[in-house]
Design a protein around this motif. Structure first.
Motif, PDB file in Angstrom:
ATOM      1  N   GLN A  77     -30.043 -29.094  15.538  1.00  0.00           N
ATOM      2  CA  GLN A  77     -28.670 -28.359  16.046  1.00  0.00           C
ATOM      3  C   GLN A  77     -28.227 -27.822  14.500  1.00  0.00           C
ATOM      4  O   GLN A  77     -27.655 -26.652  14.411  1.00  0.00           O
ATOM      5  N   ALA A  78     -28.406 -28.814  13.672  1.00  0.00           N
ATOM      6  CA  ALA A  78     -27.854 -28.432  12.253  1.00  0.00           C
ATOM      7  C   ALA A  78     -29.227 -27.727  11.465  1.00  0.00           C
ATOM      8  O   ALA A  78     -30.183 -28.232  11.729  1.00  0.00           O
ATOM      9  N   TYR A  79     -28.833 -26.575  10.924  1.00  0.00           N
ATOM     10  CA  TYR A  79     -29.985 -25.881  10.703  1.00  0.00           C
ATOM     11  C   TYR A  79     -30.700 -26.687   9.342  1.00  0.00           C
ATOM     12  O   TYR A  79     -32.284 -26.203   9.406  1.00  0.00           O
ATOM     13  N   SER A  80     -30.302 -27.496   8.628  1.00  0.00           N
ATOM     14  CA  SER A  80     -31.049 -28.163   7.957  1.00  0.00           C
ATOM     15  C   SER A  80     -31.881 -27.314   6.901  1.00  0.00           C
ATOM     16  O   SER A  80     -33.099 -27.718   6.641  1.00  0.00           O
ATOM     17  N   LEU A  81     -31.404 -26.436   6.504  1.00  0.00           N
ATOM     18  CA  LEU A  81     -32.047 -25.550   5.288  1.00  0.00           C
ATOM     19  C   LEU A  81     -31.853 -26.072   3.891  1.00  0.00           C
ATOM     20  O   LEU A  81     -30.937 -26.571   3.686  1.00  0.00           O
ATOM     21  N   PHE A  82     -32.983 -25.692   2.931  1.00  0.00           N
ATOM     22  CA  PHE A  82     -32.962 -26.230   1.552  1.00  0.00           C
ATOM     23  C   PHE A  82     -31.701 -25.085   0.950  1.00  0.00           C
ATOM     24  O   PHE A  82     -32.095 -24.008   1.028  1.00  0.00           O
ATOM     25  N   PRO A  83     -30.547 -25.691   0.532  1.00  0.00           N
ATOM     26  CA  PRO A  83     -29.591 -24.767   0.056  1.00  0.00           C
ATOM     27  C   PRO A  83     -29.764 -23.780  -1.287  1.00  0.00           C
ATOM     28  O   PRO A  83     -29.458 -22.748  -1.507  1.00  0.00           O
ATOM     29  N   ASN A  84     -30.852 -24.548  -2.169  1.00  0.00           N
ATOM     30  CA  ASN A  84     -31.258 -23.960  -3.225  1.00  0.00           C
ATOM     31  C   ASN A  84     -32.418 -23.054  -3.197  1.00  0.00           C
ATOM     32  O   ASN A  84     -32.907 -22.580  -4.189  1.00  0.00           O
ATOM     33  N   MET A  85     -32.874 -22.796  -1.674  1.00  0.00           N
ATOM     34  CA  MET A  85     -34.024 -22.062  -1.653  1.00  0.00           C
ATOM     35  C   MET A  85     -33.708 -20.612  -0.918  1.00  0.00           C
ATOM     36  O   MET A  85     -32.667 -20.763   0.056  1.00  0.00           O
ATOM     37  N   SER A  86     -34.263 -19.342  -0.929  1.00  0.00           N
ATOM     38  CA  SER A  86     -34.110 -18.600  -0.469  1.00  0.00           C
ATOM     39  C   SER A  86     -34.612 -18.755   1.051  1.00  0.00           C
ATOM     40  O   SER A  86     -35.470 -19.692   1.339  1.00  0.00           O
ATOM     41  N   PHE A  93     -41.872 -23.251   2.741  1.00  0.00           N
ATOM     42  CA  PHE A  93     -42.212 -24.688   2.072  1.00  0.00           C
ATOM     43  C   PHE A  93     -43.367 -25.592   2.996  1.00  0.00           C
ATOM     44  O   PHE A  93     -44.103 -26.198   2.159  1.00  0.00           O
ATOM     45  N   GLY A  94     -43.129 -25.546   4.044  1.00  0.00           N
ATOM     46  CA  GLY A  94     -44.370 -26.339   4.855  1.00  0.00           C
ATOM     47  C   GLY A  94     -45.750 -25.751   4.553  1.00  0.00           C
ATOM     48  O   GLY A  94     -46.557 -26.837   4.384  1.00  0.00           O
ATOM     49  N   LEU A  95     -46.061 -24.655   4.387  1.00  0.00           N
ATOM     50  CA  LEU A  95     -47.184 -24.003   3.914  1.00  0.00           C
ATOM     51  C   LEU A  95     -47.594 -24.621   2.611  1.00  0.00           C
ATOM     52  O   LEU A  95     -48.838 -24.990   2.199  1.00  0.00           O
ATOM     53  N   ARG A  96     -46.437 -24.706   1.681  1.00  0.00           N
ATOM     54  CA  ARG A  96     -46.786 -25.032   0.268  1.00  0.00           C
ATOM     55  C   ARG A  96     -47.199 -26.657   0.242  1.00  0.00           C
ATOM     56  O   ARG A  96     -48.355 -27.189  -0.470  1.00  0.00           O
ATOM     57  N   LYS A 124     -32.331 -13.683   0.457  1.00  0.00           N
ATOM     58  CA  LYS A 124     -30.960 -14.619   0.512  1.00  0.00           C
ATOM     59  C   LYS A 124     -30.896 -16.070   0.647  1.00  0.00           C
ATOM     60  O   LYS A 124     -31.959 -16.596   1.195  1.00  0.00           O
ATOM     61  N   PHE A 125     -29.997 -16.421   0.428  1.00  0.00           N
ATOM     62  CA  PHE A 125     -29.902 -17.934   0.493  1.00  0.00           C
ATOM     63  C   PHE A 125     -29.088 -18.346   1.605  1.00  0.00           C
ATOM     64  O   PHE A 125     -28.167 -17.493   2.064  1.00  0.00           O
ATOM     65  N   PRO A 126     -29.275 -19.643   2.153  1.00  0.00           N
ATOM     66  CA  PRO A 126     -28.558 -19.670   3.299  1.00  0.00           C
ATOM     67  C   PRO A 126     -26.899 -19.607   3.385  1.00  0.00           C
ATOM     68  O   PRO A 126     -26.628 -19.327   4.566  1.00  0.00           O
ATOM     69  N   HIS A 127     -26.324 -19.775   2.408  1.00  0.00           N
ATOM     70  CA  HIS A 127     -24.829 -19.578   2.303  1.00  0.00           C
ATOM     71  C   HIS A 127     -24.594 -18.027   2.715  1.00  0.00           C
ATOM     72  O   HIS A 127     -23.491 -17.540   2.617  1.00  0.00           O
ATOM     73  N   VAL A 137     -34.143 -18.569  10.574  1.00  0.00           N
ATOM     74  CA  VAL A 137     -35.022 -18.994   9.206  1.00  0.00           C
ATOM     75  C   VAL A 137     -35.770 -20.517   9.595  1.00  0.00           C
ATOM     76  O   VAL A 137     -36.822 -20.777   9.386  1.00  0.00           O
ATOM     77  N   ALA A 138     -34.517 -21.440  10.488  1.00  0.00           N
ATOM     78  CA  ALA A 138     -35.325 -22.678  10.680  1.00  0.00           C
ATOM     79  C   ALA A 138     -36.292 -22.878  11.677  1.00  0.00           C
ATOM     80  O   ALA A 138     -37.379 -23.295  11.436  1.00  0.00           O
ATOM     81  N   LEU A 139     -36.171 -21.747  12.664  1.00  0.00           N
ATOM     82  CA  LEU A 139     -37.217 -21.588  13.911  1.00  0.00           C
ATOM     83  C   LEU A 139     -38.643 -21.132  12.915  1.00  0.00           C
ATOM     84  O   LEU A 139     -39.487 -21.705  13.152  1.00  0.00           O
ATOM     85  N   ALA A 140     -38.320 -20.055  12.101  1.00  0.00           N
ATOM     86  CA  ALA A 140     -39.591 -19.634  11.399  1.00  0.00           C
ATOM     87  C   ALA A 140     -40.107 -20.671  10.620  1.00  0.00           C
ATOM     88  O   ALA A 140     -41.441 -20.790  10.451  1.00  0.00           O
TER      89      ALA A 140
END
Length: 344
Positions: A77-86, A93-96, A124-127, A137-140
């Motif tokens: 439910q919370a997007y849980s994206l890394f805020p310092n990453m585009s 990330f997962g591929l790396r 773009k960054f999450p904010h 982005v979370a789904l992708a």
């Protein structure tokens, strides 16, 4: 999942729980808060350990496999994206982590960005993204690794209605395009009925019924399922043997009803689309129309009987146009059988 049980203190979250998700399908667990649906999802993910029972991928027992080794994609439910990453870096990330080549990382990320419609926003960054864009982005990020199983834990509940509907359709389209076996958890009935190959209705740690959305809605396994799925009128009935009497009609009693066989009264659970209205002609009518709500192709009418009972009726809007507020009407039920339960 086979015979899975989980208890938190004295609270039973799952009770001898069984669930099978056909490969490539999207199954939704639907139920009120506290029914155990998120507990089941977290056990599949490896984020919780069951007290009893086993979890399998095909014939492989993964009950003791660490979460990181289960080949699962998850969206919260919370997007849980890394805020310092585009957006692009979040997706990559997962591929790396899996140490894929730069060429493959770029190719797969470009492909999924195009599928979710965010190619123009990849730097773009999450904010800098809207809530709907962040969830895309979370789904992708979850699907770019081509997981064996995709787990979606109420991913749309934080979004406004229009964005929620759009993203719901996108999740279904992407799931079908990639053919990923998916478990979707929600308390929203419309989401469950719209997006799923199968819907499982849960209550108090038990799976009450699972099947195609049309079956669960039109042929609920018991009154609990009927009450939770869709809108249901609860109309008092008189019971005589194996027959029920209400609104001037006599009906067979559905075998999955839940009532005492020596009862003389009960409650019938009747869908709004099963209620029929007619002009009273020379008589005074059984009820009057209290309100008419236009919903596009359909309209919902509320009628009040002479006994003061309020009943919802769903009609095609072109049929509803022939009725007016305060108009007297006769009311009946189109079904041949009724699902009966105990009092309201």
């Amino acid at each position: 999942m086979r015979g899975v049980a989980k208890q938190f203190g004295k609270t039973v979250a799952l009770d001898n729980f069984d669930l099978t998700i056909p490969e490539g399908s999207l199954v939704t667990l639907l139920g009120p808060s506290g029914c155990g649906k998120t507990t089941a999802l977290r056990i599949i993910a490896g984020l919780l350990k069951a007290d009893r029972g086993k979890t399998f991928f095909d014939s492989t027992d993964i009950s003791n496999t660490p979460a990181a080794d289960r080949d699962i994609g998850m969206v919260f439910q919370a997007y849980s994206l890394f805020p310092n990453m585009s957006a692009r870096q979040n997706i990559e990330f997962g591929l790396r982590v899996r140490k894929e080549s730069r060429t493959e990382i770029s190719r797969k990320t470009d492909e999924v960005l195009e599928i979710i419609g965010l190619t123009q926003h990849d730097e773009k960054f999450p904010h800098q993204l809207s809530g709907g864009q962040q969830q895309r982005v979370a789904l992708a990020r979850a699907i770019v690794i081509r997981p064996r199983v995709l787990l979606l834990d109420e991913p749309l509940s934080a979004l406004d209605a229009q964005v929620r509907d759009q993203l719901r359709d996108e999740i279904r389209r992407v799931q079908r395009e990639f053919g990923i076996t998916t478990l979707f958890v929600t308390h929203d009935q419309e989401e469950a009925l719209t997006i799923s190959d199968q819907v499982g209705v849960m209550d108090r740690g038990n799976l009450m019924q699972i099947g195609p959305p049309e079956t669960v809605y039109s042929k609920p396994a018991n009154p609990t399922v009927a009450r939770f799925i869709g809108i249901t009128n609860e109309i008092p009935v008189r019971i005589a043997g194996s027959r029920a009497h209400l609104l001037g009609g006599e009906f067979a009693i559905a075998p999955n009803s839940d009532y005492s066989r020596d009862a003389q009264s009960g409650v019938a659970l009747v869908r709004p689309e099963e209620v029929k209205l007619s002009k009273p002609g020379a008589n005074e009518g059984d009820a009057h129309i209290a309100s008419i709500t236009f919903l596009g192709p359909t309209s919902t009418l509320e009628v009040i009987t002479k006994q003061g009972l309020r009943i919802k009726v769903s009609l095609l809007s072109k049929e509803a146009a022939s009725f007016a507020i305060n108009e007297k009407v006769n009311i009946g039920v189109s079904s041949q059988t009724l699902l009966i339960t105990v009092g309201i």
